[in-house]
Design a protein around this motif. Structure first.
Motif, mmCIF file in Angstrom:
data_model
loop_
_atom_site.group_PDB
_atom_site.id
_atom_site.type_symbol
_atom_site.label_atom_id
_atom_site.label_comp_id
_atom_site.label_asym_id
_atom_site.label_seq_id
_atom_site.Cartn_x
_atom_site.Cartn_y
_atom_site.Cartn_z
ATOM 1 N N LEU A 588 0.404 -0.990 -0.134
ATOM 2 C CA LEU A 588 0.131 -0.106 0.121
ATOM 3 C C LEU A 588 0.956 1.383 0.647
ATOM 4 C CD1 LEU A 588 -3.125 0.636 0.210
ATOM 5 C CD2 LEU A 588 -2.374 1.367 2.675
ATOM 6 N N VAL A 589 0.340 2.327 -1.037
ATOM 7 C CA VAL A 589 1.550 3.551 -0.533
ATOM 8 C C VAL A 589 0.484 4.367 -0.907
ATOM 9 C CG1 VAL A 589 2.114 5.011 -2.599
ATOM 10 C CG2 VAL A 589 2.332 3.038 -2.462
ATOM 11 N N GLN A 590 -0.619 4.156 -1.211
ATOM 12 C CA GLN A 590 -1.580 5.512 -0.175
ATOM 13 C C GLN A 590 -3.457 4.984 -0.039
ATOM 14 O OE1 GLN A 590 -1.865 9.801 -2.946
ATOM 15 N NE2 GLN A 590 -3.379 8.572 -3.828
ATOM 16 N N ARG A 591 -3.831 5.124 1.420
ATOM 17 C CA ARG A 591 -5.211 4.656 2.011
ATOM 18 C C ARG A 591 -6.381 5.037 1.695
ATOM 19 N NH1 ARG A 591 -4.445 0.541 5.597
ATOM 20 N NH2 ARG A 591 -2.040 1.714 6.665
ATOM 21 N N ASP A 592 -6.562 6.247 1.636
ATOM 22 C CA ASP A 592 -6.797 7.811 1.622
ATOM 23 C C ASP A 592 -7.751 7.418 0.316
ATOM 24 O OD1 ASP A 592 -8.722 9.246 1.969
ATOM 25 O OD2 ASP A 592 -7.716 10.687 2.845
ATOM 26 N N ALA A 593 -9.485 6.812 0.014
ATOM 27 C CA ALA A 593 -9.221 6.288 -1.273
ATOM 28 C C ALA A 593 -10.151 8.082 -1.613
ATOM 29 C CB ALA A 593 -10.901 6.565 -1.733
ATOM 30 N N ASP A 594 -9.436 9.327 -1.263
ATOM 31 C CA ASP A 594 -10.377 10.519 -1.001
ATOM 32 C C ASP A 594 -9.568 11.544 -1.835
ATOM 33 O OD1 ASP A 594 -12.910 10.334 -1.081
ATOM 34 O OD2 ASP A 594 -13.029 10.926 0.956
ATOM 35 N N LYS A 595 -7.778 10.952 -1.323
ATOM 36 C CA LYS A 595 -6.669 12.022 -1.635
ATOM 37 C C LYS A 595 -6.069 11.388 -3.193
ATOM 38 C CE LYS A 595 -1.938 11.898 0.088
ATOM 39 N NZ LYS A 595 -1.317 11.672 1.058
ATOM 40 N N VAL A 596 -5.379 12.687 -3.254
ATOM 41 C CA VAL A 596 -4.658 13.147 -4.819
ATOM 42 C C VAL A 596 -3.185 13.175 -4.080
ATOM 43 C CG1 VAL A 596 -4.403 14.392 -6.360
ATOM 44 C CG2 VAL A 596 -6.549 13.876 -5.374
ATOM 45 N N MET A 597 -2.256 12.642 -4.756
ATOM 46 C CA MET A 597 -1.362 12.472 -4.441
ATOM 47 C C MET A 597 -0.711 13.980 -5.294
ATOM 48 S SD MET A 597 1.556 10.108 -5.715
ATOM 49 C CE MET A 597 1.915 8.324 -4.809
ATOM 50 N N SER A 598 0.435 14.818 -4.269
ATOM 51 C CA SER A 598 0.896 16.459 -4.165
ATOM 52 C C SER A 598 1.537 16.015 -5.635
ATOM 53 C CB SER A 598 1.540 16.452 -3.447
ATOM 54 O OG SER A 598 2.777 16.056 -2.505
ATOM 55 N N PRO A 599 1.689 17.530 -6.136
ATOM 56 C CA PRO A 599 2.766 17.456 -7.892
ATOM 57 C C PRO A 599 4.145 16.460 -7.143
ATOM 58 C CG PRO A 599 1.428 19.300 -7.933
ATOM 59 C CD PRO A 599 1.163 18.471 -6.383
ATOM 60 N N GLU A 600 4.559 17.767 -5.558
ATOM 61 C CA GLU A 600 5.810 16.918 -5.316
ATOM 62 C C GLU A 600 6.040 15.354 -4.929
ATOM 63 O OE1 GLU A 600 5.695 20.902 -5.084
ATOM 64 O OE2 GLU A 600 4.671 19.247 -3.842
ATOM 65 N N GLU A 601 5.302 14.306 -4.581
ATOM 66 C CA GLU A 601 5.031 13.629 -4.402
ATOM 67 C C GLU A 601 5.199 13.085 -5.788
ATOM 68 O OE1 GLU A 601 2.476 12.367 -0.433
ATOM 69 O OE2 GLU A 601 1.699 13.203 -1.705
ATOM 70 N N ILE A 602 4.472 13.025 -6.819
ATOM 71 C CA ILE A 602 4.411 12.644 -8.334
ATOM 72 C C ILE A 602 6.015 12.826 -8.954
ATOM 73 C CG2 ILE A 602 3.529 12.562 -10.869
ATOM 74 C CD1 ILE A 602 0.806 14.132 -9.278
ATOM 75 N N VAL A 603 6.302 13.677 -8.342
ATOM 76 C CA VAL A 603 8.044 13.706 -9.499
ATOM 77 C C VAL A 603 8.706 13.191 -8.580
ATOM 78 C CG1 VAL A 603 10.010 16.045 -9.531
ATOM 79 C CG2 VAL A 603 7.383 16.478 -9.620
ATOM 80 N N THR A 604 9.137 13.030 -7.357
ATOM 81 C CA THR A 604 9.795 12.040 -6.533
ATOM 82 C C THR A 604 9.683 10.489 -6.529
ATOM 83 O OG1 THR A 604 8.497 12.913 -4.046
ATOM 84 C CG2 THR A 604 11.184 13.620 -5.563
ATOM 85 N N MET A 605 8.319 10.582 -7.151
ATOM 86 C CA MET A 605 7.928 8.983 -7.259
ATOM 87 C C MET A 605 8.780 8.344 -7.315
ATOM 88 S SD MET A 605 4.744 7.287 -9.255
ATOM 89 C CE MET A 605 3.387 9.088 -8.232
ATOM 90 N N ASP A 606 8.963 7.293 -6.475
ATOM 91 C CA ASP A 606 10.423 5.984 -6.398
ATOM 92 C C ASP A 606 10.465 4.683 -6.403
ATOM 93 O OD1 ASP A 606 9.464 6.262 -4.064
ATOM 94 O OD2 ASP A 606 11.643 6.505 -3.176
ATOM 95 N N TRP A 607 8.412 4.223 -6.816
ATOM 96 C CA TRP A 607 8.670 2.786 -6.537
ATOM 97 C C TRP A 607 7.510 2.608 -7.623
ATOM 98 C CZ3 TRP A 607 2.653 3.581 -7.814
ATOM 99 C CH2 TRP A 607 2.117 4.656 -7.245
ATOM 100 N N LEU A 608 7.594 1.614 -7.943
ATOM 101 C CA LEU A 608 6.556 1.360 -9.580
ATOM 102 C C LEU A 608 4.979 0.631 -9.151
ATOM 103 C CD1 LEU A 608 8.842 -0.260 -11.204
ATOM 104 C CD2 LEU A 608 8.402 1.280 -11.819
ATOM 105 N N ALA A 609 4.050 0.714 -9.283
ATOM 106 C CA ALA A 609 2.515 0.204 -9.597
ATOM 107 C C ALA A 609 2.916 -1.293 -9.748
ATOM 108 C CB ALA A 609 1.914 0.494 -10.322
ATOM 109 N N GLU A 610 1.573 -1.422 -8.141
ATOM 110 C CA GLU A 610 1.614 -3.268 -8.567
ATOM 111 C C GLU A 610 1.451 -4.122 -9.668
ATOM 112 O OE1 GLU A 610 -1.705 -4.555 -6.500
ATOM 113 O OE2 GLU A 610 -3.804 -3.582 -7.583
ATOM 114 N N ASN A 611 0.918 -3.808 -10.778
ATOM 115 C CA ASN A 611 0.904 -4.480 -11.772
ATOM 116 C C ASN A 611 1.762 -4.333 -13.209
ATOM 117 O OD1 ASN A 611 -0.545 -1.969 -12.824
ATOM 118 N ND2 ASN A 611 -1.843 -2.728 -14.231
ATOM 119 N N VAL A 612 3.017 -3.512 -12.775
ATOM 120 C CA VAL A 612 4.045 -3.319 -13.095
ATOM 121 C C VAL A 612 5.120 -4.570 -13.315
ATOM 122 C CG1 VAL A 612 6.434 -2.082 -14.031
ATOM 123 C CG2 VAL A 612 3.980 -1.389 -13.425
ATOM 124 N N ILE A 613 5.867 -5.275 -14.732
ATOM 125 C CA ILE A 613 6.921 -6.198 -14.075
ATOM 126 C C ILE A 613 8.032 -5.706 -14.458
ATOM 127 C CG2 ILE A 613 7.348 -8.772 -14.696
ATOM 128 C CD1 ILE A 613 3.994 -8.548 -13.674
#
Length: 641
Positions: A588-613
Motif C-alpha cells: 500500500l502506497v496511498q490509503r485514503d480513497a479521497d486523497k490526490v498525490m501532491s505534485p511533489e510526490e508525483i515528481v519524486t515517485m520512486d516505486w512501481l505500480a503493483e501491475n508492473v512487471i
C-alpha cells in the motif's frame, strides 16, 4: 624566568577560561545519559584506533564523573585554588613547552565525541583553538531506525569506511554518496592518503571562506554548502583557485546556499494562466513594464536530424519565430556536451542573446555555472525536480498523456500483457510508467505492464517481449525525421510492420510562446516573487496545451471517445491519475480513497505500480551513455544509486 611567566600566564588564562565557562552556564552532556534516554542498553562497539578528532566535535564526557567540572564548550568551572585547576595549568604549560601529544580516550556516537580519559587535555586544547585532538576512539553504533538523522549517520559510516574522514557532515540523505561521486570516486573506492590530504586542504579553504562571509548564520551544515558548490564548480578546479577567485564565486553562489535551508526548496508552477494572472494584475499597476526585443538561443544536446527530442524543441523554436515575427530572433546551437556546453552558452551570450533555453538535463550544470556569472541573462533548463535560484527549469506532465495511452493499451490488449519501453530511470519517468499502468488497469483489471529499459547493458528488449507474449507496446515518444521506423507511441507489434494506435505529443512551441509572453508582459519576474527561498520549475500539462495525445484512425471509435473524455476531465482538473487508493509492487502506497498525490510526490515517485512487471535499474546496469543523465537526475533510492 620563562617558567615563572608561563605559570603567571597559565593562572591568568585559567581564570579567563573559568569566567567564560560560568558565563555559558550549561555543563557538558554525558553520553551514558544520552544512551539511557534513547533506550540503547547494549550498544554495538567498534574500535576505530587512534583518530584525529575535530575539536569542535568533542562535545561531552562518557560518564557523569567529571561533567560538572566543564561548561558545554569544555571551559573549566572549578575554582583556581583547586587541585583540578593546578593540573589544568600544568597541562597549559606543557602545551606551550612541547605540545600535548598523548591521545585521549573517547567514544564516538552519531559523529559526536565523548571523553572518557583526558578531559582536561581537551579543555586546554579547545582553549587554544586546536583544530583536532588525537584520540583512541570506540564507536557506539545505534540501532537502525527510520529517523532521518539515523539514516544519515549510517551513510556516514559507509563513507568513513572508505575515506576515514570525519569532519564533514550533511543535513540531507544521500549526500555522502554524492560527495564520493563528485570527488571522482567509484561508490566503493577507498581513498588514498593523497586523496585525504587534498580533500582536507580544499574543504578547509572553502569552510574558512564560507564562514568568513557569514556562513555560520545560515542554518545548514558547511558540508551542504560545499556539496552545492562542487556541483557547479568541479571539485578538482577548487585546488587551483586563488583565495580571491574562491571568495568571488562563493559570494555569487550565495543564493544557491539559501535554497538549502529547507527541504521544500522547489516551487512547481502547474498552470501558466492561474499562477501568473493574479501576480500580473497586482504588479502591472505598480511597475511600468518595458521589454526590449528578445534574442533567444536554444542549445541542444544533439541535432534535429539525429534526435527526436531535439527535433521537438526545434519545432518549438520555429513556432516562436512564426508567433512573434519581428518581436524576437532565435538561434540554435547544436551538439552540446558536458565538456563544451559552457563554451556554447558563453558564445550565445556574446552573440547578443538575452534569453537561453538549454533543452536537456545534462546541460544543467553548465547552465547554472554561466547563469551565476551572467545574472543579466535569463537561462532556463529543460529538466525536472532541480532547485536553483539563478536559473529556472521547465518540463511537461507527460504522465497525463501516458495515462491515456495506458487506457488505450488496456482496451486493445486481449491477453492483458502490455509492453512499456523506458529509457532513463530519472525523475518523472517513474510517474510516466505508473500512470500508464494505472490507465491500463482502469479499463482492464487483468492488465500487466512488462517494463523494459532501452539503456540496459547486454539486453534485447524485443526478445523479452516476444518471450512474454507481449503484442501491444508503448515505445519511444518521438520520431526522428527521416527514420523509417514506426516503432513509436503505442503500437501493435505485428510481424510485418507495427500498427500505430496512439502517440503522445510534446507541444514545446506552445510552452515557449507562453514563456515569451510572460517575459514581455512582466509576469516572468513575479512568477515566484513570494518564494524567495525556492527555485522555480514550470511543470505544465494538458491544461496548458503542452501535452496531448493523437489517436490513430485504426483505433475503435469507442476507445477514441474514451480518450477524449479522460483528456477533458484531466484538463478541467476533475481527475488525477494518482488519486485514491494506490498500491506498489511492495504494498500500500496511498490509503485514503479521497486523497490526490501532491505534485511533489508525483515528481519524486520512486516505486512501481503493483501491475508492473519489472524493476528500476541501478547505475551499474546501464550503458555508459545513459549514466551522465542518471547521475544528474536519477531517482534517489537504493535501487538507482
Amino acid at each position: 624566568m620563562a617558567g615563572i611567566n608561563y605559570m603567571a600566564e597559565a593562572a591568568a588564562d585559567y581564570v579567563k577560561a573559568m569566567k567564560l565557562g560560568k558565563k555559558e552556564g550549561d555543563i557538558v552532556p554525558v553520553l551514558d545519559d544520552i544512551l539511557k534516554e534513547k533506550n540503547i542498553t547494549s550498544p554495538k562497539e567498534i574500535p576505530l584506533g587512534v583518530v584525529q578528532i575535530p575539536s569542535e566535535l568533542v562535545v561531552g564526557t562518557k560518564t557523569s564523573g567529571r561533567s560538572s567540572a566543564f561548561s558545554k564548550s569544555f571551559y573549566p568551572l572549578l575554582q583556581e585554588n583547586t587541585e583540578f585547576a593546578a593540573k589544568w595549568k600544568g597541562l597549559y604549560q606543557a602545551h606551550l613547552n612541547e605540545g600535548i601529544r598523548d591521545p585521549i580516550k573517547a567514544y564516538e556516537f552519531m559523529n559526536k565525541f565523548y571523553v572518557e580519559e583526558g578531559n582536561k587535555r581537551v579543555s586546554v586544547l579547545k582553549f587554544f583553538d586546536a583544530v583536532s585532538i588525537p584520540g583512541n576512539v570506540i564507536r557506539i553504533v545505534p540501532p537502525r531506525t527510520d529517523d532521518k538523522e539515523n539514516k544519515i549517520y549510517y551513510e556516514f559510516m559507509d563513507f568513513y569506511s572508505l575515506s576515514g574522514i570525519n569532519y564533514i557532515w550533511f543535513s540531507q540523505e544521500g549526500s555522502f554518496a554524492k560527495l564520493q561521486r563528485l570527488v571522482g570516486k567509484r561508490p566503493d573506492e577507498v581513498w588514498s592518503e593523497d586523496d585525504k590530504l587534498t580533500f582536507s586542504s580544499i574543504f578547509s579553504r572553502f569552510t574558512a571562506e564560507y564562514k568568513a562571509n557569514g556562513g555560520d548564520k545560515l542554518p545548514i551544515e558547511p558540508g551542504d554548502a560545499f556539496l552545492s558548490f562542487i556541483k557547479v564548480y568541479d571539485y578538482h578546479t577548487l585546488d587551483d583557485m586563488t583565495s580571491a577567485e574562491l571568495k568571488a564565486k562563493l559570494i555569487k553562489s550565495w543564493d544557491e546556499f539559501q535554497l538549502l535551508i529547507t527541504d521544500d526548496s522547489l516551487e512547481l508552477q502547474m498552470d501558466p494562466s492561474k499562477d501568473t494572472e493574479v501576480k500580473k494584475n497586482i504588479f502591472a499597476r505598480l511597475i511600468p513594464v518595458s521589454t526590449p526585443k528578445q534574442h533567444v538561443a536554444f542549445i541542444h544536446e544533439k541535432t534535429a536530424k539525429t534526435s527526436g527530442w531535439t527535433y521537438s524543441h526545434e519545432l518549438g523554436r520555429m513556432h516562436l519565430e512564426e508567433a512573434f515575427a519581428d518581436q524576437i530572433s532565435t538561434t540554435c546551437y547544436n551538439n552540446a556536451t558536458e565538456e563544451n556546453a559552457e563554451e556554447l552558452l558563453n558564445k550565445a551570450i556574446a552573440d547578443g542573446n538575452n534569453l537561453i533555453f538549454t533543452t536537456s538535463p545534462p546541460l544543467m550544470k553548465a547552465s547554472l555555472k554561466v547563469a551565476i556569472e551572467h545574472p543579466e541573462v535569463k537561462i532556463l533548463n529543460c529538466s525536472l525536480n532541480t532547485s536553483h535560484k539563478y536559473i529556472r527549469t521547465y518540463y511537461a506532465r507527460m504522465y497525463e498523456a501516458k495515462f491515456l495511452m495506458g487506457a488505450v493499451a488496456g482496451a486493445m490488449s486481449r491477453n492483458g500483457k502490455i509492453g512499456y519501453i523506458a529509457d532513463y530511470p530519472i525523475f518523472g519517468m517513474t510517474a510516466n510508467i505508473n500512470a500508464f499502468a494505472l490507465g491500463a488497469k482502469m479499463v482492464n483489471p487483468r492488465a500487466k505492464i512488462f517494463l523494459e529499459w532501452s539503456t540496459l547493458k547486454d539486453h534485447d528488449v524485443m526478445e523479452a517481449f516476444k518471450r512474454n507474449e507481449v503484442h501491444y507496446i508503448s515505445g519511444q515518444d518521438m520520431i526522428i525525421p527521416g527514420e523509417a521506423s514506426r516503432h513509436f507511441g503505442l503500437y501493435r507489434a505485428d510481424e510485418e510492420s507495427p500498427l500505430n494506435l496512439a502517440m503522445p505529443i510534446w507541444h514545446w512551441g506552445k510552452f515557449y510562446e507562453k514563456m515569451i509572453r510572460n517575459i514581455m508582459d512582466g509576469s516572468f519576474k513575479y512568477d515566484n516573487a513570494t518564494a524567495n527561498t525556492k527555485g522555480l520549475n514550470y511543470w505544465w500539462g494538458m491544461s496548458a496545451g503542452i501535452i496531448d495525445v493523437i489517436c490513430s484512425k485504426h483505433l475503435p471509435i469507442g476507445t477514441a471517445r474514451l480518450v477524449d473524455l479522460l483528456k477533458q476531465t484531466i484538463c478541467q482538473g476533475d481527475f488525477n491519475p494518482f488519486s485514491g487508493v494506490l498500491y506498489s509492487q511492495k504494498g500500500l502506497v496511498q490509503r485514503d480513497a479521497d486523497k490526490v498525490m501532491s505534485p511533489e510526490e508525483i515528481v519524486t515517485m520512486d516505486w512501481l505500480a503493483e501491475n508492473v512487471i519489472g524493476f528500476i535499474p541501478k547505475m551499474d546496469d546501464l550503458i555508459e551513455k545513459a549514466k551522465p543523465v542518471v547521475k544528474l537526475q536519477g531517482i534517489d533510492n537504493p535501487e538507482a544509486n
